[in-house]
Enzyme design. Structure first.
Site, PDB file in Angstrom:
ATOM      1  N   TYR A   6      -2.023  -0.141  10.266  1.00 20.26           N
ATOM      2  CA  TYR A   6      -2.103  -0.615   8.784  1.00 20.26           C
ATOM      3  C   TYR A   6      -0.672  -0.611   8.063  1.00 20.26           C
ATOM      4  O   TYR A   6       0.255  -1.026   6.954  1.00 20.26           O
ATOM      5  CB  TYR A   6      -3.239  -0.483   8.398  1.00 20.26           C
ATOM      6  CG  TYR A   6      -3.447  -0.509   6.462  1.00 20.26           C
ATOM      7  CD1 TYR A   6      -3.743  -1.849   6.572  1.00 20.26           C
ATOM      8  CD2 TYR A   6      -3.240   0.163   5.787  1.00 20.26           C
ATOM      9  CE1 TYR A   6      -4.528  -2.103   4.919  1.00 20.26           C
ATOM     10  CE2 TYR A   6      -3.351   0.162   4.432  1.00 20.26           C
ATOM     11  CZ  TYR A   6      -4.077  -1.118   3.987  1.00 20.26           C
ATOM     12  OH  TYR A   6      -4.028  -1.506   2.884  1.00 20.26           O
ATOM     13  N   SER A  47       0.485  -1.181   0.021  1.00 19.06           N
ATOM     14  CA  SER A  47      -0.581   0.341  -0.353  1.00 19.06           C
ATOM     15  C   SER A  47       1.271   1.218  -0.225  1.00 19.06           C
ATOM     16  O   SER A  47       2.286   1.278   0.406  1.00 19.06           O
ATOM     17  CB  SER A  47      -0.544  -0.078   1.407  1.00 19.06           C
ATOM     18  OG  SER A  47      -1.103   1.198   1.316  1.00 19.06           O
TER      19      SER A  47
END
Ligand SMILES: NC(=O)c1ccc[n+]([C@@H]2O[C@H](COP(=O)([O-])OP(=O)(O)OC[C@H]3O[C@@H](n4cnc5c(N)ncnc54)[C@H](O)[C@@H]3O)[C@@H](O)[C@H]2O)c1
Length: 253
Positions: free
Chosen positions: A153, A140
């Site tokens: 995250y 990501s």
């Protein structure tokens, strides 16, 4: 005719994983659809069957070592091989650091980082013997730049990108390629949940769209096509790379 390649796609019961499983199958691969959401997994298999593709779904928790070993065994027993491991499954946690409980932090790391390690380890074990194989990981942009309330995250994705490089080095002598993909905001249930939970969903959707220089969010199919490219022999000299599929978000200051 050459033998069909076999892929395991994790988190393929929905979103990017589902789109990738469908894309892989449309290119003639046999796909093991792994997910903790068994109904979602079965639905993906149904979608692949509708297009005359071949897939099987299985309960697979990427944070559980035995579950990962079982999925690899299923690919070998059911389809007679394994050529591609796409470690895609991950979860999000939207909380300020001060509010994150230790068990919540551990869960994100177990699924997002340990899960990638386990999938890679048990695929690589097989790939080293056969001296070929491809490992793909969904990372990501949060690995590189981020915002508030998403630290666990972001940290897990930073770890995944570092692991991608290290794994590529250890796998290369066995002709095994390893790459990760960095998707921008992609219109999947993960992002739809984030939008629905916000105080102003319409505004957040517009913000997410505007955030991308290309002026919109991505579609899961657009990530799937990049994954299929990296899995293919067209990417035969690409390893250890992070491919942004992000509408230009990482190009922006
Ligand atoms: N959607 C985005 O905007 C976006 C952006 C960048 C990166 N990503 C990454 O893309 C990947 C896929 O995200 P998505 O948007 O499709 O998410 P999603 O939530 O829509 O789908 C994820 C799937 O993973 C499954 N899953 C969750 N925990 C699991 C576990 N322990 N074992 C196996 N499966 C599990 C879920 O059941 C679900 O089917 C993730 O790695 C995510 O971090 C997504």
């Amino acid at each position: 005719m050459s033998k069909a390649r076999v892929a395991i796609v994790t988190g393929a019961g929905n979103g990017i994983g589902r789109a990738s499983a469908i894309e892989f199958a449309s290119r003639g691969m046999k796909v093991v659809v792994g997910d903790i959401d068994e109904a979602g997994g079965r639905e993906t298999v149904g979608m692949i069957a509708e297009q005359q593709g071949e897939a099987i779904s299985t309960y697979m928790d990427v944070s559980d070592e035995q579950s990962v070993k079982d999925a690899v065994k299923l690919a070998l027993d059911h389809f007679g091989g394994l050529d591609i491991m796409y470690a895609n499954a991950a979860i999000e946690l939207q909380k300020y650091i001060m509010d994150i409980e230790v068990h919540e932090w551990d869960k994100v790391m177990n699924v997002n980082l340990k899960g990638v390690f386990l999938c890679s380890k048990y695929a690589l074990k097989h790939f080293m013997q056969q001296r070929s194989g491809v490992i793909l990981i969904t990372a990501s942009p949060h690995a590189l730049c981020t915002y508030e309330e998403i630290s666990a995250y972001a940290a897990s994705k930073g770890g995944v990108v570092a692991f991608n490089r290290a794994l590529a080095l250890e796998a290369a002598p066995y002709q095994v390629r390893v790459n990760c993909i960095m998707p921008g905001a992609i219109d999947t249930p993960m992002v739809q949940r984030e939008i629905a939970a916000s105080s102003d969903p319409k505004k957040l959707r517009e913000t997410l769209e505007r955030m991308h220089p290309i002026g919109r969010m991505g579609r899961p199919e657009e990530v799937a096509k990049a994954a299929a490219f990296l899995a293919s022999d067209d990417a035969s000299f690409i390893t250890g790379a992070s491919l942004a599929v992000d509408g230009g978000i990482l190009a922006k200051l």
